[in-house]
Write a protein that holds these residues in place. Structure first.
Motif: not given
Length: 320
Positions: A55-79
Motif C-alpha cells: 500500500a506504499g506505507i514504509q516500515l521503520q523497524e524499531v522492535a527489539p530482539d524478543w527471542a530472549w524473552a520467549d526463551a526466558e518464559h519457556e524456561q519458567l514454564l518448564s521449571f
C-alpha cells in the motif's frame, strides 16, 4: 512529538473480517501517515509485512530482539511444570491465556480494540496471568520486553504498530503516547476485499464454494489484495474440490501476473501451489522446476518453502 499507538493482532488479522490487514492500511490512511514504526511481532510472515509495503506505507523497524524473552518464559514454564504447586499456577495462567484468546478472536473492530472497556478487560487478564505465575521470572520476562519496546519508541513521533495486548502496558510507559483518533473511521473496500480473500484461504466443510468463487470472480483486486491473489484463492477452492484443470488455469494466470509490485509473499505461494498441481497432473519434471523456482525466490513464506521442499523430495498427490 506525539506518538500514536495502533494495535496489531498479528496472524489473527487473517480471521477478523472487520479488523484485518486491509483495515490497518485504511486506518493509517485515515490517520494521514505513510510510514509506521514496527514495534510488533517478529514473525517474517506477518500479514502486515505484505499489506503495508504493498500500500506504499514504509516500515521503520524499531522492535527489539524478543527471542530472549520467549526463551526466558519457556524456561519458567518448564521449571514450574516439575512441581505440583507450579503445575497449578500453570493451569491458572493457561486459563487466563484462553480467556485472552477468546477476547481477541471474537468478532472485533478496530475502534472496539482501542475502547476503554476492551483495554480494561485485557489488563484484567494480564494481571491474572501475572498473579498466577507470581513475582520473579514469571513477570519479569514481559516487563523487560515492554521496557525495551518503550525505550525504542521513546522520543518517536507518528504512528507505532504494537501488539494489542501490549497497549495497557505501553501507554503509561510512554509519556505523551495516545490511542488513535478513529472518529469517523469506517472500514472500506480495501478491508472488504482483504476479508474476502482471507475467507477464501480458510475453507470449512459448511462453506458454499460456488458463492465464494462467484464473489472472487467479481473483484478486480487492489494493491493490498491484487487480482493475482484472487486467482490463487480461486485455485485453492478448485483444488479443494479436486478440479485440477481449473486450479491450474488460475494459478498459471496468477503466475503470469506476478510483478515486483505485488505483496512479497504472493509469488512463493502461487509457485508452490502451482508445482503441486502440476505434480498431481503427472508433470513431474515441470513440477520440480516450479518447486525450484519457489525456493530460488529472495523471499517466500515458510509455508511455501516447506511445500516446495516437500514436493522436491516426494511427488505431491491430491487426497480427496
Amino acid at each position: 512529538m506525539s506518538l500514536t499507538l495502533l494495535p496489531d493482532l498479528g496472524d489473527l488479522l487473517r480471521l477478523q473480517p472487520q479488523f484485518n490487514a486491509g483495515t490497518v492500511v485504511e486506518a493509517l490512511r485515515h490517520l494521514g501517515t505513510r510510514e509506521v514504526h514496527w514495534a510488533t511481532g517478529p514473525d517474517p510472515d506477518h500479514p502486515l509485512r505484505d499489506a503495508l509495503p504493498a500500500a506504499g506505507i514504509q516500515l521503520q523497524e524499531v522492535a527489539p530482539d524478543w527471542a530472549w524473552a520467549d526463551a526466558e518464559h519457556e524456561q519458567l514454564l518448564s521449571f514450574l511444570g516439575q512441581y505440583p504447586q507450579g503445575r497449578e499456577r500453570l493451569r491458572q495462567a493457561a486459563q487466563a491465556g484462553r480467556d485472552l484468546a477468546a477476547l481477541v478472536t471474537a468478532p472485533l473492530t478496530l475502534p472496539q480494540a482501542v475502547s476503554p472497556g476492551l483495554l480494561a478487560q485485557l489488563q484484567t487478564l494480564l494481571d491474572a496471568e501475572r498473579t498466577a505465575l507470581d513475582e520473579g521470572p514469571g513477570t519479569r520476562w514481559r516487563a523487560r520486553r515492554l521496557g525495551e519496546t518503550g525505550q525504542a519508541l521513546a522520543g518517536q513521533g507518528g504512528v507505532a504498530l504494537v501488539p494489542l495486548d501490549d497497549l495497557p502496558g505501553l501507554l503509561p510507559a510512554l509519556p505523551g503516547a495516545q490511542l488513535p483518533d478513529l472518529s469517523g473511521f469506517v472500514p472500506g473496500e480495501t478491508s472488504r476485499l482483504r476479508a474476502l480473500a482471507d475467507r477464501a484461504w480458510q475453507l470449512g466443510e459448511a462453506d458454499d464454494l460456488g458463492s465464494l468463487l462467484a464473489a472472487l470472480a467479481r473483484e478486480g483486486g487492489d494493491a493490498v489484495t491484487p487480482r493475482a491473489e484472487l486467482d490463487a484463492a480461486e485455485a485453492h477452492i478448485y483444488l479443494a474440490a479436486g478440479e485440477l484443470a481449473a486450479a491450474r488455469a488460475r494459478l498459471e494466470r496468477a503466475a503470469h501476473a506476478l510483478t515486483d509490485h505485488l505483496p512479497r509473499s504472493l509469488p512463493g505461494l502461487v509457485l508452490a501451489r502451482l508445482g503441486q498441481v502440476r505434480d498431481a497432473q503427472g508433470e513431474r519434471d515441470l513440477a520440480r522446476r516450479t518447486y525450484q523456482a519457489t525456493l530460488a525466490l529472495s523471499y517466500a513464506p515458510q509455508v511455501a518453502r516447506e511445500a516446495a521442499q516437500a514436493g522436491l523430495e516426494t511427488p505431491f498427490t491430491l487426497a480427496l
